[in-house]
Design an enzyme around this catalytic site. Structure first.
Site, PDB file in Angstrom:
ATOM      1  N   ILE A   1       0.881  -1.171   0.000  1.00 11.87           N
ATOM      2  CA  ILE A   1       0.000   0.000   0.000  1.00 11.87           C
ATOM      3  C   ILE A   1       0.915   1.216   0.000  1.00 11.87           C
ATOM      4  CG2 ILE A   1      -1.722   1.338   1.290  1.00 11.87           C
ATOM      5  CD1 ILE A   1      -2.706  -1.306   2.503  1.00 11.87           C
ATOM      6  N   ALA A   2       0.645   2.150  -0.887  1.00 12.15           N
ATOM      7  CA  ALA A   2       1.469   3.360  -0.933  1.00 12.15           C
ATOM      8  C   ALA A   2       0.653   4.533  -1.442  1.00 12.15           C
ATOM      9  CB  ALA A   2       2.689   3.153  -1.829  1.00 12.15           C
TER      10      ALA A   2
ATOM     11  N   GLU B   1       2.870  -7.958   6.378  1.00  4.02           N
ATOM     12  CA  GLU B   1       4.103  -7.620   7.081  1.00  4.02           C
ATOM     13  C   GLU B   1       4.318  -6.126   6.925  1.00  4.02           C
ATOM     14  OE1 GLU B   1       4.469 -11.847   5.800  1.00  4.02           O
ATOM     15  OE2 GLU B   1       4.341 -10.045   4.567  1.00  4.02           O
TER      16      GLU B   1
ATOM     17  N   TYR C   1      -3.070   0.238  10.064  1.00  7.89           N
ATOM     18  CA  TYR C   1      -3.516  -1.152  10.166  1.00  7.89           C
ATOM     19  C   TYR C   1      -4.250  -1.407  11.481  1.00  7.89           C
ATOM     20  CZ  TYR C   1      -0.365  -1.724   6.206  1.00  7.89           C
ATOM     21  OH  TYR C   1       0.258  -1.600   4.994  1.00  7.89           O
TER      22      TYR C   1
ATOM     23  N   ASN D   1       7.989   1.514  10.572  1.00  3.98           N
ATOM     24  CA  ASN D   1       6.920   2.223   9.863  1.00  3.98           C
ATOM     25  C   ASN D   1       5.689   2.358  10.761  1.00  3.98           C
ATOM     26  OD1 ASN D   1       5.126   3.355   8.076  1.00  3.98           O
ATOM     27  ND2 ASN D   1       5.534   1.893   6.427  1.00  3.98           N
TER      28      ASN D   1
END
Length: 165
Positions: free
Chosen positions: A74-75, A108, A120, A113
Site C-alpha cells: 500500500i502506498a 508484514e 492497520y 513504519n
C-alpha cells in the site's frame, strides 16, 4: 484535501502505480512485476486512488487465496500523504477482500513504519509475530499482523471474474 476516487487497478495503471512504488520503497517492485500482477496472477487484486483527471495518487494490493487475503503493498504519493488516502485505500481493500470471500487478512510491515502500523491497527489488525531480518535492504524486522474480523460482504458485489452457479 484532495478529491479522489478509489477503483480497481487496470493494466493501464501500471506505470502510475510503479512510479509511486519506486518513490516509496527501498526495494521497490519492478514495473514488470505490476504488469504480471495485472495479467498473470489470478490471485492478485489491486485498487488505485485517482484524482478526477485520472492521475494515480495511491494504490493497495492483496493476494486472495481461498479465504485468506495477504496485503502485498500500500502506498500513497508523497505529496498526498497525511490526507487519509492510505486509510481509505486500506479500508476499501479490506471491504473488497471481504466481498471476495476473504475471512482473514495478513501483512508484514517494517518495525520502523509506525504510520502504516497505526493505519492497520485502526482497521482491526493486531500484531501476532515478528519476522526477524525480513527486509533485505537493511535487515529490519517485519511485524506480522492479522485481521480476522472483516466487514460483511456487500450482497450486490459483482465483478468480471464473479462465478455464478
Amino acid at each position: 484535501m484532495a478529491e479522489y476516487a478509489i477503483r480497481r487497478m487496470t493494466v493501464e495503471d501500471v506505470d502510475g502505480v510503479h512510479a509511486i512504488e519506486a518513490a516509496t520503497f527501498a526495494t521497490p517492485w519492478s514495473r514488470q512485476s505490476f504488469y504480471e500482477e495485472m495479467t498473470r496472477n489470478a490471485c492478485a487484486r489491486y485498487l488505485v486512488a485517482v484524482l478526477p483527471d485520472g492521475e494515480i495518487i495511491g494504490f493497495a494490493g492483496v493476494w486472495v487465496v481461498i479465504d485468506e487475503g495477504h496485503i502485498t503493498n500500500i502506498a500513497v504519493r508523497k505529496d498526498y500523504r497525511g490526507q487519509g488516502i492510505g486509510q481509505a485505500l486500506t479500508a476499501a481493500l479490506i471491504q473488497y477482500a471481504a466481498n471476495l470471500g476473504v475471512v482473514y487478512m495478513t501483512l508484514e510491515v517494517r518495525r520502523s513504519n509506525t504510520v502504516a502500523q497505526h493505519v492497520y491497527l485502526r482497521n482491526g489488525f493486531i500484531q501476532v509475530g515478528v519476522r526477524k531480518k525480513y527486509y533485505e535492504d537493511n535487515g529490519e524486522d517485519a511485524l506480522f499482523m492479522v485481521c480476522d474480523h472483516l466487514p460483511p460482504a456487500d450482497p450486490d458485489f459483482e465483478e468480471e471474474e464473479t462465478v455464478r452457479e
